[in-house]
Design a protein around this motif. Structure first.
Motif, PDB file in Angstrom:
ATOM      1  N   PHE A  68       0.816  -1.210   0.000  1.00 29.31           N
ATOM      2  CA  PHE A  68       0.000   0.000   0.000  1.00 29.31           C
ATOM      3  C   PHE A  68       0.850   1.260   0.000  1.00 29.31           C
ATOM      4  O   PHE A  68       0.886   2.022   0.952  1.00 29.31           O
ATOM      5  CB  PHE A  68      -0.950  -0.005   1.193  1.00 29.31           C
ATOM      6  CG  PHE A  68      -1.763  -1.261   1.274  1.00 29.31           C
ATOM      7  CD1 PHE A  68      -2.122  -1.931   0.114  1.00 29.31           C
ATOM      8  CD2 PHE A  68      -2.163  -1.789   2.480  1.00 29.31           C
ATOM      9  CE1 PHE A  68      -2.871  -3.093   0.159  1.00 29.31           C
ATOM     10  CE2 PHE A  68      -2.903  -2.952   2.537  1.00 29.31           C
ATOM     11  CZ  PHE A  68      -3.255  -3.606   1.380  1.00 29.31           C
ATOM     12  N   GLY A  69       1.521   1.497  -1.090  1.00 26.52           N
ATOM     13  CA  GLY A  69       2.358   2.688  -1.192  1.00 26.52           C
ATOM     14  C   GLY A  69       3.657   2.452  -0.469  1.00 26.52           C
ATOM     15  O   GLY A  69       4.532   1.762  -0.968  1.00 26.52           O
ATOM     16  N   GLY A  70       3.745   3.014   0.713  1.00 24.66           N
ATOM     17  CA  GLY A  70       4.891   2.727   1.558  1.00 24.66           C
ATOM     18  C   GLY A  70       6.227   3.158   1.004  1.00 24.66           C
ATOM     19  O   GLY A  70       7.110   3.536   1.750  1.00 24.66           O
ATOM     20  N   GLY A  71       6.396   3.113  -0.301  1.00 23.45           N
ATOM     21  CA  GLY A  71       7.635   3.599  -0.889  1.00 23.45           C
ATOM     22  C   GLY A  71       8.715   2.547  -0.968  1.00 23.45           C
ATOM     23  O   GLY A  71       9.589   2.624  -1.809  1.00 23.45           O
ATOM     24  N   ALA A  72       8.646   1.557  -0.088  1.00 28.67           N
ATOM     25  CA  ALA A  72       9.664   0.511  -0.142  1.00 28.67           C
ATOM     26  C   ALA A  72       9.239  -0.541  -1.150  1.00 28.67           C
ATOM     27  O   ALA A  72       8.146  -0.508  -1.695  1.00 28.67           O
ATOM     28  CB  ALA A  72       9.842  -0.114   1.236  1.00 28.67           C
ATOM     29  N   GLY A  73      10.128  -1.500  -1.385  1.00 28.68           N
ATOM     30  CA  GLY A  73       9.774  -2.632  -2.228  1.00 28.68           C
ATOM     31  C   GLY A  73       9.643  -2.248  -3.680  1.00 28.68           C
ATOM     32  O   GLY A  73      10.144  -1.233  -4.121  1.00 28.68           O
ATOM     33  N   GLY A  74       8.948  -3.101  -4.425  1.00 29.16           N
ATOM     34  CA  GLY A  74       8.852  -2.906  -5.852  1.00 29.16           C
ATOM     35  C   GLY A  74       9.238  -4.189  -6.552  1.00 29.16           C
ATOM     36  O   GLY A  74       9.108  -5.280  -5.967  1.00 29.16           O
ATOM     37  N   ALA A  75       9.706  -4.069  -7.776  1.00 32.93           N
ATOM     38  CA  ALA A  75       9.983  -5.260  -8.568  1.00 32.93           C
ATOM     39  C   ALA A  75      11.049  -6.137  -7.914  1.00 32.93           C
ATOM     40  O   ALA A  75      10.858  -7.349  -7.747  1.00 32.93           O
ATOM     41  CB  ALA A  75      10.431  -4.836  -9.969  1.00 32.93           C
ATOM     42  N   VAL A  76      12.154  -5.521  -7.499  1.00 30.14           N
ATOM     43  CA  VAL A  76      13.232  -6.305  -6.903  1.00 30.14           C
ATOM     44  C   VAL A  76      12.760  -6.966  -5.611  1.00 30.14           C
ATOM     45  O   VAL A  76      12.991  -8.158  -5.377  1.00 30.14           O
ATOM     46  CB  VAL A  76      14.458  -5.406  -6.631  1.00 30.14           C
ATOM     47  CG1 VAL A  76      15.568  -6.210  -6.002  1.00 30.14           C
ATOM     48  CG2 VAL A  76      14.925  -4.753  -7.922  1.00 30.14           C
ATOM     49  N   GLY A  77      12.074  -6.181  -4.789  1.00 29.92           N
ATOM     50  CA  GLY A  77      11.565  -6.717  -3.529  1.00 29.92           C
ATOM     51  C   GLY A  77      10.673  -7.922  -3.761  1.00 29.92           C
ATOM     52  O   GLY A  77      10.796  -8.953  -3.106  1.00 29.92           O
ATOM     53  N   THR A  78       9.752  -7.788  -4.715  1.00 26.34           N
ATOM     54  CA  THR A  78       8.828  -8.881  -4.986  1.00 26.34           C
ATOM     55  C   THR A  78       9.566 -10.113  -5.509  1.00 26.34           C
ATOM     56  O   THR A  78       9.223 -11.250  -5.148  1.00 26.34           O
ATOM     57  CB  THR A  78       7.763  -8.432  -6.001  1.00 26.34           C
ATOM     58  OG1 THR A  78       7.033  -7.351  -5.435  1.00 26.34           O
ATOM     59  CG2 THR A  78       6.818  -9.566  -6.332  1.00 26.34           C
ATOM     60  N   MET A  79      10.612  -9.899  -6.323  1.00 30.70           N
ATOM     61  CA  MET A  79      11.367 -11.055  -6.825  1.00 30.70           C
ATOM     62  C   MET A  79      12.086 -11.751  -5.671  1.00 30.70           C
ATOM     63  O   MET A  79      12.096 -12.984  -5.586  1.00 30.70           O
ATOM     64  CB  MET A  79      12.346 -10.603  -7.911  1.00 30.70           C
ATOM     65  CG  MET A  79      11.611 -10.186  -9.188  1.00 30.70           C
ATOM     66  SD  MET A  79      12.680  -9.513 -10.461  1.00 30.70           S
ATOM     67  CE  MET A  79      13.243 -11.024 -11.253  1.00 30.70           C
ATOM     68  N   LEU A  80      12.652 -10.944  -4.776  1.00 30.63           N
ATOM     69  CA  LEU A  80      13.267 -11.541  -3.586  1.00 30.63           C
ATOM     70  C   LEU A  80      12.220 -12.253  -2.747  1.00 30.63           C
ATOM     71  O   LEU A  80      12.455 -13.332  -2.209  1.00 30.63           O
ATOM     72  CB  LEU A  80      13.960 -10.458  -2.750  1.00 30.63           C
ATOM     73  CG  LEU A  80      15.209  -9.815  -3.361  1.00 30.63           C
ATOM     74  CD1 LEU A  80      15.713  -8.688  -2.468  1.00 30.63           C
ATOM     75  CD2 LEU A  80      16.300 -10.867  -3.537  1.00 30.63           C
ATOM     76  N   GLY A  81      11.033 -11.613  -2.626  1.00 33.94           N
ATOM     77  CA  GLY A  81       9.952 -12.210  -1.851  1.00 33.94           C
ATOM     78  C   GLY A  81       9.540 -13.558  -2.418  1.00 33.94           C
ATOM     79  O   GLY A  81       9.324 -14.530  -1.684  1.00 33.94           O
ATOM     80  N   THR A  82       9.412 -13.622  -3.740  1.00 37.10           N
ATOM     81  CA  THR A  82       9.063 -14.887  -4.390  1.00 37.10           C
ATOM     82  C   THR A  82      10.137 -15.935  -4.112  1.00 37.10           C
ATOM     83  O   THR A  82       9.829 -17.072  -3.742  1.00 37.10           O
ATOM     84  CB  THR A  82       8.943 -14.685  -5.913  1.00 37.10           C
ATOM     85  OG1 THR A  82       8.107 -13.561  -6.171  1.00 37.10           O
ATOM     86  CG2 THR A  82       8.372 -15.917  -6.575  1.00 37.10           C
ATOM     87  N   ALA A  83      11.407 -15.507  -4.268  1.00 32.87           N
ATOM     88  CA  ALA A  83      12.502 -16.443  -4.027  1.00 32.87           C
ATOM     89  C   ALA A  83      12.456 -16.967  -2.600  1.00 32.87           C
ATOM     90  O   ALA A  83      12.588 -18.178  -2.357  1.00 32.87           O
ATOM     91  CB  ALA A  83      13.831 -15.751  -4.298  1.00 32.87           C
ATOM     92  N   LEU A  84      12.228 -16.052  -1.646  1.00 30.94           N
ATOM     93  CA  LEU A  84      12.184 -16.464  -0.245  1.00 30.94           C
ATOM     94  C   LEU A  84      11.065 -17.474  -0.014  1.00 30.94           C
ATOM     95  O   LEU A  84      11.266 -18.519   0.617  1.00 30.94           O
ATOM     96  CB  LEU A  84      11.972 -15.233   0.640  1.00 30.94           C
ATOM     97  CG  LEU A  84      11.732 -15.504   2.122  1.00 30.94           C
ATOM     98  CD1 LEU A  84      12.919 -16.228   2.744  1.00 30.94           C
ATOM     99  CD2 LEU A  84      11.455 -14.211   2.887  1.00 30.94           C
ATOM    100  N   LEU A  85       9.880 -17.152  -0.546  1.00 27.84           N
ATOM    101  CA  LEU A  85       8.730 -18.041  -0.340  1.00 27.84           C
ATOM    102  C   LEU A  85       9.018 -19.429  -0.906  1.00 27.84           C
ATOM    103  O   LEU A  85       8.809 -20.450  -0.230  1.00 27.84           O
ATOM    104  CB  LEU A  85       7.493 -17.425  -0.997  1.00 27.84           C
ATOM    105  CG  LEU A  85       6.195 -18.203  -0.818  1.00 27.84           C
ATOM    106  CD1 LEU A  85       5.813 -18.239   0.646  1.00 27.84           C
ATOM    107  CD2 LEU A  85       5.080 -17.573  -1.634  1.00 27.84           C
ATOM    108  N   VAL A  86       9.539 -19.478  -2.129  1.00 24.88           N
ATOM    109  CA  VAL A  86       9.793 -20.775  -2.762  1.00 24.88           C
ATOM    110  C   VAL A  86      10.897 -21.535  -2.012  1.00 24.88           C
ATOM    111  O   VAL A  86      10.787 -22.746  -1.791  1.00 24.88           O
ATOM    112  CB  VAL A  86      10.173 -20.569  -4.252  1.00 24.88           C
ATOM    113  CG1 VAL A  86      10.622 -21.873  -4.883  1.00 24.88           C
ATOM    114  CG2 VAL A  86       8.982 -20.001  -5.006  1.00 24.88           C
ATOM    115  N   MET A  87      11.922 -20.812  -1.593  1.00 26.49           N
ATOM    116  CA  MET A  87      12.987 -21.444  -0.818  1.00 26.49           C
ATOM    117  C   MET A  87      12.442 -22.059   0.464  1.00 26.49           C
ATOM    118  O   MET A  87      12.726 -23.211   0.793  1.00 26.49           O
ATOM    119  CB  MET A  87      14.055 -20.397  -0.429  1.00 26.49           C
ATOM    120  CG  MET A  87      14.950 -19.950  -1.536  1.00 26.49           C
ATOM    121  SD  MET A  87      16.327 -21.056  -1.755  1.00 26.49           S
ATOM    122  CE  MET A  87      17.575 -20.318  -0.764  1.00 26.49           C
TER     123      MET A  87
END
Lengths: 326, 507, 309
Positions: free
Chosen positions: C253-272
């Motif tokens: 929700f806005g926040g300013g943090a995250g984005g494409a790189v964050g989400t890719m890391l997030g996906t990697a973390l979840l799958v790991m």
């Protein structure tokens, strides 16, 4: 600015829905009941024999009872400007607990205590930690579903006899599901319209900060709404377990979202403070009659998805909100 | 108080405040405050906006908790964790920002949180009866079942007051209660407050309207910059002395000198009307000019600003910016042509609180670009604007949530500087800003205008409007009813024009 | 420095922790070949989550991604397309995603329906349409090109991983280098302030939903290639997982943090994490519990960070 407003002694019907506080909050419900009446008339004309048959109506009551319970519970959360996606998982969890290999007097209280705990966690996260309700209840939903599958990996187990008796057959010639519906509806209407809690819930849903400034324990009210929702979900789980006479760890999965649908179709706004259980009754009946009608008319069940989706989208589009987004 | 208290104030005060301090982040809103309320006396709390009046009252009503200091009620120390505690202790507050719930009826609002009598839960009929009685006491003809959201602002204010009165408290706090009231309603309110005082209640009356305070109040406590200045008996003081205490510095020091050099008309509205502002309005802004809009609360200032900015569609009339007709343009298109808008509520409508200064300042300039355009690096320009405005922050990557109110307001102004706006529509430029930052903002607005641009300002603060602006317009019920040069304007003259009661030559 | 640290998504710390943990307990987990298997598995979810990033950063939500994946799968696998060039099929699949996104976007911005309810509604409609289209019996004629997209390799690197990376860069450019991204973060943080700054809030939200639909369809294509056949209810669990990946990525929700790189890391973390759990013999229930705990923890941490300061 007019100094002394003229107050007409009686207002017209339309003006009443705009001006009178009670009717304003129930305007969505009025619309739902109008829709419901149309649907009943339509079914009465198209499939009169089958729709009004005793078998069909009692089937309807038995089928709709769980949705009534969760939708009424969801209504409390929505009135308090929250959102509870975890009710489906709570239904499944209570079904799993109720079919554990334990004595009935032990596992029945445990099932409800577990549900209340889920509600408390939801409320604590949304209210005190200020996590967005959708995210918070999504998280608990996943956790609770996990526990349900942990306790009962596959459908089975033995339901408590008392629930089996309470959830099947007829009583005084009427299907027992109807008694569950009436009892839950009466309790919900009493809580919302007959108690202090109800007014405070409307106030909190409208504006938690302002409600708090007037001296209401707004955080507690919001947490209570989540607890009520979870407890109602557990009741729905108990009913389903009794009716099936066995447990199913996925029994609630479809009901979670339908509970929102029932409340929203009944005119309860997601923004909080407007709507109520009376409308939810109409909302749930609309869903039930739609499914029932499509079945009776021999329409492919695949269309039911489409019709349900269209209903949902129409319902939320009726009351235009100020902001777009969640 | 040095023992100089007049005779009527003898005896222990019912409510006594000592050494009260409260900070919000880096901003010290209240420091070492003292206050004493005696039974049966109406006690005014005065000070400029931002002097700490509202903070003091919020501490007394349990909305905020003090950092240090004590509140003594009937000789016992009390601590309020939440408004409910203060209400239980017998302190009833009529808040400036309404605490009414728009979806509830008048009766439900009045009894919210006290649906219970000492012995039993009140029935709906009882609540209605009590409500009707409370409304009658205020000479209000309002249906108890009506939804509060359907009432006018003035009616809502009276309901808010009725709610406070109904609470049967021993201490009453009125926070600017007359801001939205018509004159006859003010009379009713004053009569009511006097009656409460005669029943031995302690009344705190917050206002910056001198005339009201001198007609109504017995004691005056003056605050300045979050500190206690003095407490005087109304009978032994004068208007000038009170003003001296509140302001404490010559007005010229706070404001920049006027230039008096104006260019051609930059923005002209000609019988412009919209949905929320049905009365056609005509006005002109010249290059280099700051024009102020004065008026009582809720007289259509906001609707007018938003009509000019384009957030309300124009239904009639014309609006010209330079040589362009813009009444048909959307808000976004008007902004691209050089209109800037500073909304009244900084936190709700102005700032992206969790984004950094850079993103906040760049937003208006960026908004002019197509959706899929490349965003260039703007660090140097942002730094330049920050430097020019004197924004106190480590760097442009600081989140605006970590800034003080004054610096936040500078960020909003900087947004339009960065975007190169030529006309600034500015609502309440110094709301919730400390005095030092106020002066800075006045200086910036003046220098903005001096560059051949113009500013339209609304403010609740008449001294601010008089000091800041070149020309003042007075708005009442959505109509511009008077116009005067700021040099010769006085608060008295402005109020005379703004108040309906002074109207003699009604059109 | 603190600003840099603040910009790092929760997933960065999580991923570091998981890698260290894996290095000590399951070193084979970090071998190149196994990581490539993980990458292939993560790519479809990663694509869907990239799309979800736009809407969540924009203070909205897309619960129809699962149904979109399912519909794309049914379209691609349907026997009626046998003999048509696969490019038409790919175009059709992605076009379907765009239309779904557009529908969601219009309903959310023009009719102002709640995004949760609207996308639930469109999900139901899409599911029904999928059933009607396939007649309840999904086809199995997935073109080779699409199978290659999902399963193929170039050297050791899975094609799907490259697709994910490519569109990750596209998403990064959209979010961090173009005006659109600035609008999304601004409107996500405070829609009202965005409006008063002149930002076209509605158009931004509409485009976010369209992008989400497009990315969901793309993810559906790659997943169909991986599965290699038509299947009812394919991608149902991607709704929750994509949201989890975005939350872990920090773009809430806005926040300013995250984005494409964050989400890719997030996906990697979840799958790991999910695979590590499998290695340790944790079944579906345990995974659900861990997943829920992870969402809650990330959301609470994020919220506390937002309040502080």
């Amino acid at each position: 600015m007019k100094g002394k407003p003229e107050v007409p002694p009686r207002r017209g019907l339309i003006a009443r829905f705009r001006v009178d506080a009670f009717w304003f909050r129930q305007r969505g419900a009025a619309l739902s009941f109008a829709t419901l009446t149309l649907m009943v008339a339509l079914l009465g004309v198209t499939v009169p024999g089958t729709f009004f048959s005793a078998v069909n109506l009692s089937n309807l009551a038995a089928q709709l009872a769980p949705l009534f319970l969760v939708s009424l519970g969801q209504t409390f959360v929505l009135l308090g400007a929250g959102f509870d996606l975890s009710v489906g998982a709570v239904i499944s969890l209570s079904s799993a607990i109720l079919t554990l290999d334990m004595a009935d007097p032990v596992k029945i209280p445990i099932a409800f205590a577990a549900a209340a705990a889920v509600g408390l966690v939801n409320g604590w996260g949304c209210v005190h930690l200020r996590v967005h309700p959708i995210i918070m209840t999504l998280a608990t939903s996943s956790i609770v579903q996990g526990f349900a599958l942990l306790l009962l990996p596959t459908p089975g187990g033995v339901a408590p006899q008392v629930l089996v008796q309470m959830a099947s057959g007829t009583f005084l010639g009427l299907p027992v599901g109807l008694y569950w519906i009436i009892a839950a509806t009466a309790a919900a209407i009493w809580l919302v319209h007959g108690t202090t809690f109800g007014v405070q819930l409307y106030a909190t849903g409208q504006n938690p900060q302002a409600a708090w400034m007037t001296g209401i324990k707004a955080p507690r009210i919001r947490v209570m709404a989540y607890v009520i929702s979870s407890l109602m979900a557990a009741l729905a789980g108990a009913y389903l377990t009794g009716r099936l006479a066995s447990g199913d760890p996925n029994v609630g999965s479809a009901l979670g979202l339908d509970s929102v649908l029932g409340a929203v179709l009944g005119g309860t706004l997601l923004s909080g403070g407007v709507g109520g259980p009376i409308g939810t009754v109409a909302g749930v009946l609309i869903i039930g009659l739609m499914n029932n009608g499509l079945n009776l008319a021999n329409v492919s069940p695949y269309y039911q998805f489409v019709v349900k989706g269209v209903l949902l989208v129409t319902a939320v589009s009726l009351f235009r909100r100020k902001e777009a987004g969640l | 108080m040095n023992g100089a208290a007049p005779a009527q104030r003898q005896g222990a005060p019912l409510l006594e405040v000592r050494g009260l301090s409260k900070s919000f982040g880096a901003v010290c809103a209240l420091q070492d405050m003292q206050l004493a309320g005696h039974e049966g006396r109406i006690h005014a709390v005065m000070g400029e906006n931002g002097a700490g009046k509202s903070t003091l009252m919020k501490l007394l009503s349990g909305v905020h908790r003090p950092d240090t200091g004590t509140i003594r009620l009937r000789g016992r120390d009390v601590a309020f964790d939440q408004p409910r505690d203060a209400q239980k202790a017998g302190i009833s507050t009529v808040f400036q920002e309404f605490s009414l719930l728009a979806n509830l009826s008048v009766a439900e609002n009045l009894f919210l949180g006290r649906e219970r009598d000492r012995t039993h839960r009140l029935s709906r009929a009882e609540i209605r009866r009590h409500t009707a009685r409370a409304l009658a006491a205020l000479d209000l003809q309002i249906d108890p079942d009506i939804r509060v959201g359907a009432l006018s602002v003035g009616e809502q204010q009276m309901v808010e007051i009725a709610k406070g009165v109904l609470a049967d408290a021993s201490v009453f706090i009125f926070d600017e209660p007359t801001a939205a009231l018509a004159s006859h309603e003010v009379e009713i309110l004053f009569a009511l407050i006097r009656r409460l005082a005669s029943q031995g209640k302690v009344i705190f009356y917050i206002s910056h309207r001198l005339s009201e305070v001198f007609t109504l109040c017995d004691d005056i406590t003056i605050l300045k910059d979050g500190r206690f200045v003095t407490c005087v008996d109304t009978a032994t003081t004068t208007v000038d002395a009170v003003i001296q205490g509140m302001v404490g510095r010559p007005i010229e020091e706070l404001f920049e000198p006027r230039t008096g050099l104006f260019g051609p008309v930059l923005l002209r509205a000609d019988v412009l009307a919209g949905d929320a502002s049905p009365h056609p309005v005509s006005l002109e802004l010249r290059e280099g000019e700051i024009v102020g809009i004065a008026g009582l609360e809720g007289q259509g200032q906001q609707a007018l600003m938003r009509l000019l900015a384009g957030f309300q569609p124009a239904l009639a009339g014309s609006l010209t910016l330079g040589a362009d007709r813009i009444e048909a343009a959307s808000a976004r298109a008007r902004m691209a042509k050089g209109i800037g808008f500073v909304p009244e509520s900084r936190k709700d409508d102005g700032l992206f609180l969790s984004l950094d200064i850079s993103a906040n300042m760049a937003s208006a300039e960026l908004a002019r670009r197509p959706l899929l355009s490349w965003v260039p690096h703007m660090g140097a320009q942002i730094d330049a604007v920050m430097h020019q405005l004197g924004v106190k922050a480590p760097d442009a990557w600081t989140r605006v949530i970590d800034l003080s109110g004054g610096n936040q307001q500078k960020v909003v102004l900087g947004r339009w500087l960065h975007a190169g706006a030529s006309v600034l529509l500015c609502e309440e430029p110094t709301r919730g800003v400390d005095v030092g930052a106020k002066r800075e903002i006045y200086r910036q607005l003046r220098s903005f205008a001096a560059q051949g641009r113009s500013i339209l300002v609304t403010s609740r603060e008449l001294p601010e409007l008089i000091g800041l602006c070149d020309r003042l317009l007075v708005i009442r019920s959505g109509r511009i009813v008077a116009e005067m040069a700021a040099e010769i304007a006085t608060e008295d003259a402005l109020l005379r024009a703004a108040l309906p009661s002074f109207e003699s030559d009604a059109a | 420095m603190s600003a840099v640290l603040r910009m790092l998504p929760p997933a960065f710390w999580g991923l570091s922790l998981v890698c260290v943990f894996a290095a000590f307990t399951q070193p084979q987990f970090l071998s190149l070949s196994f990581l490539m298997i993980l990458l292939r598995q993560a790519a479809p979810l990663g694509l869907v989550a990239l799309g979800q990033t736009f809407v969540i950063a924009n203070r909205s939500l897309d619960l129809s991604v699962g149904a979109t994946i399912a519909l794309v799968n049914l379209i691609v696998a349907h026997a009626m397309w046998k003999g048509y060039p696969p490019s038409i099929l790919i175009f059709l699949a992605l076009g379907t995603g765009v239309v779904i996104g557009l529908t969601n976007g219009v309903l959310v911005t023009v009719l102002r329906g709640s995004a949760v309810v609207v996308t639930l509604g469109t999900a139901a409609i899409i599911t029904g349409l999928g059933f009607l289209y396939s007649g309840g019996a999904p086809g199995s004629s997935v073109p080779e090109v699409i199978k290659w997209l999902g399963r193929g390799r170039i050297g050791v690197v899975p094609v799907s991983g490259l697709v994910w990376l490519t569109f990750g860069i596209v998403a990064w450019v959209l979010l961090r280098r173009l005006a659109l991204g600035r609008y999304i973060f601004a409107a996500g943080d405070n829609p009202s302030a965005a409006t008063y700054s002149g930002i076209p809030v509605n158009r931004t939200l509409l485009v976010s939903h369209v992008l989400s639909g497009f990315f969901a369809a793309l993810g559906g294509l790659v997943l169909t290639g991986l599965v290699g056949t038509g299947a009812l209810n394919l991608g149902a669990d991607y709704v929750l997982s994509s949201i989890v990946a975005v939350i872990l990525g920090g773009a809430v929700f806005g926040g300013g943090a995250g984005g494409a790189v964050g989400t890719m890391l997030g996906t990697a973390l979840l799958v790991m994490v999910l695979n590590l759990l499998t290695v340790f013999g944790v079944d579906e229930p345990g995974k659900l519990i861990v997943q829920g705990l992870v969402i809650a923890a990330a959301a609470i941490l994020y919220q506390q960070g937002r309040r502080g300061g």
